[in-house]
Design an enzyme around this catalytic site. Sequence first.
Site, mmCIF file in Angstrom:
data_model
loop_
_atom_site.group_PDB
_atom_site.id
_atom_site.type_symbol
_atom_site.label_atom_id
_atom_site.label_comp_id
_atom_site.label_asym_id
_atom_site.label_seq_id
_atom_site.Cartn_x
_atom_site.Cartn_y
_atom_site.Cartn_z
ATOM 1 N N PRO A 12 0.787 -1.225 0.000
ATOM 2 C CA PRO A 12 0.000 0.000 0.000
ATOM 3 C C PRO A 12 0.820 1.275 0.000
ATOM 4 C CG PRO A 12 -0.189 -1.162 2.094
ATOM 5 C CD PRO A 12 0.475 -2.093 1.141
ATOM 6 N N ASN A 13 0.354 2.203 -0.797
ATOM 7 C CA ASN A 13 0.892 3.572 -0.908
ATOM 8 C C ASN A 13 2.222 3.658 -1.649
ATOM 9 O OD1 ASN A 13 -1.273 4.811 0.603
ATOM 10 N ND2 ASN A 13 -0.426 3.796 2.395
ATOM 11 N N ARG A 20 4.554 11.028 -2.475
ATOM 12 C CA ARG A 20 4.388 10.754 -1.052
ATOM 13 C C ARG A 20 5.672 11.061 -0.276
ATOM 14 N NH1 ARG A 20 4.552 4.626 1.348
ATOM 15 N NH2 ARG A 20 3.818 5.162 3.424
ATOM 16 N N TYR A 25 10.850 9.052 1.184
ATOM 17 C CA TYR A 25 10.793 7.959 0.206
ATOM 18 C C TYR A 25 11.432 8.276 -1.148
ATOM 19 C CZ TYR A 25 7.531 6.019 3.626
ATOM 20 O OH TYR A 25 6.977 5.536 4.776
ATOM 21 N N ASN A 76 8.135 -5.415 -0.352
ATOM 22 C CA ASN A 76 7.963 -4.248 0.509
ATOM 23 C C ASN A 76 6.468 -4.194 0.804
ATOM 24 O OD1 ASN A 76 7.689 -1.827 1.791
ATOM 25 N ND2 ASN A 76 8.922 -0.651 0.334
ATOM 26 N N ALA A 79 2.896 -0.561 5.115
ATOM 27 C CA ALA A 79 2.427 -0.592 6.505
ATOM 28 C C ALA A 79 1.907 -1.979 6.917
ATOM 29 C CB ALA A 79 1.356 0.469 6.722
ATOM 30 N N GLU A 100 12.566 -9.217 2.774
ATOM 31 C CA GLU A 100 11.793 -8.029 3.152
ATOM 32 C C GLU A 100 12.613 -6.777 2.864
ATOM 33 O OE1 GLU A 100 11.206 -7.880 7.373
ATOM 34 O OE2 GLU A 100 10.057 -6.019 7.291
ATOM 35 N N HIS A 102 12.596 -2.316 2.785
ATOM 36 C CA HIS A 102 11.995 -1.002 3.054
ATOM 37 C C HIS A 102 12.911 0.082 2.518
ATOM 38 C CE1 HIS A 102 8.985 -2.887 5.520
ATOM 39 N NE2 HIS A 102 9.956 -3.579 6.089
ATOM 40 N N ARG A 109 12.314 5.459 12.970
ATOM 41 C CA ARG A 109 11.088 6.244 12.806
ATOM 42 C C ARG A 109 10.134 5.994 13.979
ATOM 43 N NH1 ARG A 109 8.923 5.397 6.941
ATOM 44 N NH2 ARG A 109 7.636 7.185 7.590
HETATM 45 C C1 DQA Z 1 7.978 1.350 4.075
HETATM 46 C C2 DQA Z 1 7.970 1.623 5.585
HETATM 47 C C3 DQA Z 1 6.590 1.389 6.162
HETATM 48 O O1 DQA Z 1 6.597 1.661 7.548
HETATM 49 C C4 DQA Z 1 5.579 2.308 5.502
HETATM 50 O O2 DQA Z 1 4.289 2.070 6.006
HETATM 51 C C5 DQA Z 1 5.612 2.224 4.025
HETATM 52 C C6 DQA Z 1 6.913 2.163 3.358
HETATM 53 C C7 DQA Z 1 9.333 1.699 3.436
HETATM 54 O O3 DQA Z 1 9.563 1.265 2.313
HETATM 55 O O4 DQA Z 1 10.137 2.417 4.028
HETATM 56 O O5 DQA Z 1 4.598 2.277 3.355
HETATM 57 O O6 DQA Z 1 7.734 -0.023 3.864
#
Ligand code: DQA
Length: 146
Positions: A12-13, A20, A25, A76, A79, A100, A102, A109
Amino acid sequence: MAMKKVLVINGPNLNMLSIREPGIYGNQTLDEINTNITSYAKGLDIACDFFQSNCEGEIINAIHSVLKQYDGCIINAGAYTHYSYAILDAIKAVGKPFIEVHLSNVHAREEFRKTSVIAPACVGSIAGFGKNSYFLAVSAMKDLLK
Ligand code: DQA
């Protein structure tokens, strides 16, 4: 040796990259990053496919597709990383190597980002290197699939 196939899943996102919170990011779009991953992976004899969704169930279906169609997966989960036991169970069900990833350093954070419920099902986690986190994961995957 035949090219290995790896699925890169973004949750998501992550379709909002470049818009964003660019200070966290980065300025590149997900498509731009995916193009860079494709070339980097090709140099390592890895063919990458890409999947992004904002929906947990669709991400789970993509994880299941790794069973028959891919050698491994870079994920990735956004959240969902921090609370999706359904994604944890899906990764465990597939039994192929998952890494995994990020973009941000989740440990530097908010408190809730320090927990990854999916980490126990993954071979390892890479966080905090921006888009390079994906490249590092591809390189680690190359070694895992030898
Ligand atoms: C993320 C870190 C997560 O906490 C966040 O909710 C994201 C992006 C990252 O790539 O840093 O959506 O996965």
